[in-house]
Design a protein around this motif. Sequence first.
Motif, PDB file in Angstrom:
ATOM      1  N   LEU A 100      42.925  50.548  35.456  1.00 53.62           N
ATOM      2  CA  LEU A 100      42.834  50.749  36.903  1.00 53.62           C
ATOM      3  C   LEU A 100      41.643  51.637  37.237  1.00 53.62           C
ATOM      4  CD1 LEU A 100      46.607  51.331  37.762  1.00 53.62           C
ATOM      5  CD2 LEU A 100      45.225  49.302  38.297  1.00 53.62           C
ATOM      6  N   PRO A 101      41.060  51.439  38.400  1.00 56.78           N
ATOM      7  CA  PRO A 101      39.934  52.297  38.791  1.00 56.78           C
ATOM      8  C   PRO A 101      40.419  53.723  39.055  1.00 56.78           C
ATOM      9  CG  PRO A 101      40.585  50.916  40.623  1.00 56.78           C
ATOM     10  CD  PRO A 101      41.395  50.470  39.436  1.00 56.78           C
ATOM     11  N   THR A 102      39.478  54.624  39.128  1.00 53.30           N
ATOM     12  CA  THR A 102      39.841  56.019  39.377  1.00 53.30           C
ATOM     13  C   THR A 102      39.997  56.322  40.860  1.00 53.30           C
ATOM     14  OG1 THR A 102      37.510  56.627  39.323  1.00 53.30           O
ATOM     15  CG2 THR A 102      38.750  56.847  37.265  1.00 53.30           C
ATOM     16  N   SER A 103      39.508  55.427  41.714  1.00 52.09           N
ATOM     17  CA  SER A 103      39.650  55.647  43.157  1.00 52.09           C
ATOM     18  C   SER A 103      39.846  54.308  43.853  1.00 52.09           C
ATOM     19  CB  SER A 103      38.420  56.353  43.732  1.00 52.09           C
ATOM     20  OG  SER A 103      37.363  55.433  43.895  1.00 52.09           O
ATOM     21  N   THR A 104      40.183  54.378  45.115  1.00 51.86           N
ATOM     22  CA  THR A 104      40.409  53.165  45.898  1.00 51.86           C
ATOM     23  C   THR A 104      39.102  52.581  46.434  1.00 51.86           C
ATOM     24  OG1 THR A 104      40.768  54.431  47.924  1.00 51.86           O
ATOM     25  CG2 THR A 104      42.713  53.894  46.591  1.00 51.86           C
ATOM     26  N   ARG A 105      37.983  53.194  46.098  1.00 50.33           N
ATOM     27  CA  ARG A 105      36.694  52.646  46.540  1.00 50.33           C
ATOM     28  C   ARG A 105      36.396  51.312  45.870  1.00 50.33           C
ATOM     29  NH1 ARG A 105      32.987  57.748  45.740  1.00 50.33           N
ATOM     30  NH2 ARG A 105      34.619  58.108  44.231  1.00 50.33           N
ATOM     31  N   THR A 106      36.936  51.109  44.662  1.00 49.75           N
ATOM     32  CA  THR A 106      36.802  49.808  43.999  1.00 49.75           C
ATOM     33  C   THR A 106      37.697  48.827  44.734  1.00 49.75           C
ATOM     34  OG1 THR A 106      36.425  50.858  41.872  1.00 49.75           O
ATOM     35  CG2 THR A 106      37.133  48.553  41.836  1.00 49.75           C
ATOM     36  N   HIS A 107      37.117  47.744  45.195  1.00 47.15           N
ATOM     37  CA  HIS A 107      37.901  46.756  45.937  1.00 47.15           C
ATOM     38  C   HIS A 107      38.788  45.974  44.974  1.00 47.15           C
ATOM     39  CE1 HIS A 107      38.885  43.470  48.665  1.00 47.15           C
ATOM     40  NE2 HIS A 107      38.520  44.289  49.636  1.00 47.15           N
ATOM     41  N   LEU A 108      40.001  45.680  45.404  1.00 43.43           N
ATOM     42  CA  LEU A 108      40.954  44.949  44.574  1.00 43.43           C
ATOM     43  C   LEU A 108      40.363  43.626  44.094  1.00 43.43           C
ATOM     44  CD1 LEU A 108      43.790  44.680  43.329  1.00 43.43           C
ATOM     45  CD2 LEU A 108      44.559  43.748  45.514  1.00 43.43           C
ATOM     46  N   THR A 109      39.640  42.933  44.958  1.00 40.97           N
ATOM     47  CA  THR A 109      39.022  41.654  44.588  1.00 40.97           C
ATOM     48  C   THR A 109      38.072  41.842  43.410  1.00 40.97           C
ATOM     49  OG1 THR A 109      39.153  40.982  46.898  1.00 40.97           O
ATOM     50  CG2 THR A 109      37.736  39.678  45.475  1.00 40.97           C
ATOM     51  N   ASN A 110      37.274  42.885  43.438  1.00 43.99           N
ATOM     52  CA  ASN A 110      36.337  43.148  42.342  1.00 43.99           C
ATOM     53  C   ASN A 110      37.071  43.489  41.052  1.00 43.99           C
ATOM     54  OD1 ASN A 110      34.256  42.738  44.127  1.00 43.99           O
ATOM     55  ND2 ASN A 110      33.944  44.907  44.527  1.00 43.99           N
ATOM     56  N   TRP A 111      38.129  44.293  41.161  1.00 40.90           N
ATOM     57  CA  TRP A 111      38.892  44.665  39.974  1.00 40.90           C
ATOM     58  C   TRP A 111      39.522  43.429  39.342  1.00 40.90           C
ATOM     59  CZ3 TRP A 111      43.912  44.436  38.205  1.00 40.90           C
ATOM     60  CH2 TRP A 111      44.181  45.182  37.058  1.00 40.90           C
ATOM     61  N   VAL A 112      40.088  42.551  40.172  1.00 41.29           N
ATOM     62  CA  VAL A 112      40.700  41.314  39.679  1.00 41.29           C
ATOM     63  C   VAL A 112      39.656  40.472  38.946  1.00 41.29           C
ATOM     64  CG1 VAL A 112      41.691  39.112  40.432  1.00 41.29           C
ATOM     65  CG2 VAL A 112      42.595  41.259  41.329  1.00 41.29           C
ATOM     66  N   ALA A 113      38.460  40.352  39.526  1.00 39.16           N
ATOM     67  CA  ALA A 113      37.400  39.558  38.900  1.00 39.16           C
ATOM     68  C   ALA A 113      36.937  40.170  37.579  1.00 39.16           C
ATOM     69  CB  ALA A 113      36.219  39.424  39.857  1.00 39.16           C
ATOM     70  N   ASP A 114      36.956  41.482  37.482  1.00 38.40           N
ATOM     71  CA  ASP A 114      36.506  42.168  36.270  1.00 38.40           C
ATOM     72  C   ASP A 114      37.557  42.227  35.159  1.00 38.40           C
ATOM     73  OD1 ASP A 114      34.082  42.625  37.481  1.00 38.40           O
ATOM     74  OD2 ASP A 114      34.545  44.700  38.042  1.00 38.40           O
ATOM     75  N   HIS A 115      38.817  41.927  35.477  1.00 41.04           N
ATOM     76  CA  HIS A 115      39.906  42.046  34.488  1.00 41.04           C
ATOM     77  C   HIS A 115      40.783  40.792  34.459  1.00 41.04           C
ATOM     78  CE1 HIS A 115      38.703  46.176  35.436  1.00 41.04           C
ATOM     79  NE2 HIS A 115      38.951  46.392  34.162  1.00 41.04           N
ATOM     80  N   PRO A 116      40.193  39.618  34.219  1.00 43.75           N
ATOM     81  CA  PRO A 116      40.987  38.379  34.280  1.00 43.75           C
ATOM     82  C   PRO A 116      42.108  38.324  33.248  1.00 43.75           C
ATOM     83  CG  PRO A 116      38.817  37.949  33.346  1.00 43.75           C
ATOM     84  CD  PRO A 116      38.812  39.367  33.859  1.00 43.75           C
ATOM     85  N   ALA A 117      41.913  38.886  32.075  1.00 42.35           N
ATOM     86  CA  ALA A 117      42.965  38.839  31.051  1.00 42.35           C
ATOM     87  C   ALA A 117      44.184  39.653  31.475  1.00 42.35           C
ATOM     88  CB  ALA A 117      42.434  39.341  29.714  1.00 42.35           C
ATOM     89  N   LEU A 118      43.955  40.813  32.074  1.00 48.29           N
ATOM     90  CA  LEU A 118      45.077  41.639  32.546  1.00 48.29           C
ATOM     91  C   LEU A 118      45.785  40.984  33.725  1.00 48.29           C
ATOM     92  CD1 LEU A 118      43.504  45.204  32.326  1.00 48.29           C
ATOM     93  CD2 LEU A 118      45.219  44.195  30.810  1.00 48.29           C
TER      94      LEU A 118
END
Length: 159
Positions: A61-79
């Motif tokens: 998980l990111p350290t803050s909410t500044r990372t958009h959920l869409t970006n996090w999902v795209a960066d972690h497809p296996a999870l």
Amino acid sequence: MSSWTQRPQASAAFLNPALVAAVAATAARDYEREAFGRLMPWPMAFIVAPLVLHRPTRQALPTSTRTHLTNWVADHPALVAGITARSTSLAPAVREGLRFGLRHQMLTIEQGSLKSRIPSKSRTEGELADLIKAASLIGRWTAKSDNPSTVFALLGVRP
């Protein structure tokens, strides 16, 4: 859920109702704060658990909410691919945790949403502190979405 005597010791310890209730209540508390008083829809508890209780996901998980959920999902497809299965397998524990939280006044239901009744600061350490910190992040992060169904869709989970 099977009875306590039939559960494996590790499962009983990690998926105990008090812990699941604390995670849900923390997420609900910080969701409400981030959303300026709007309460967390109760189905979101079924998203919080697989994100927080699964150690590899929690650690990614990111350290803050500044990372958009869409970006996090795209960066972690296996999870993200495993969230649907984890949310399904954790559903009984989440239901049990929500009942525990309601019974012990950690949570209330208002207008079909969860309202936390836990204090804002707690003295935790170790892995418990990591779980609470992650639950807080998930609450604040999901509150940024205008529609909870967007969060479910991004994570591939059906409410």
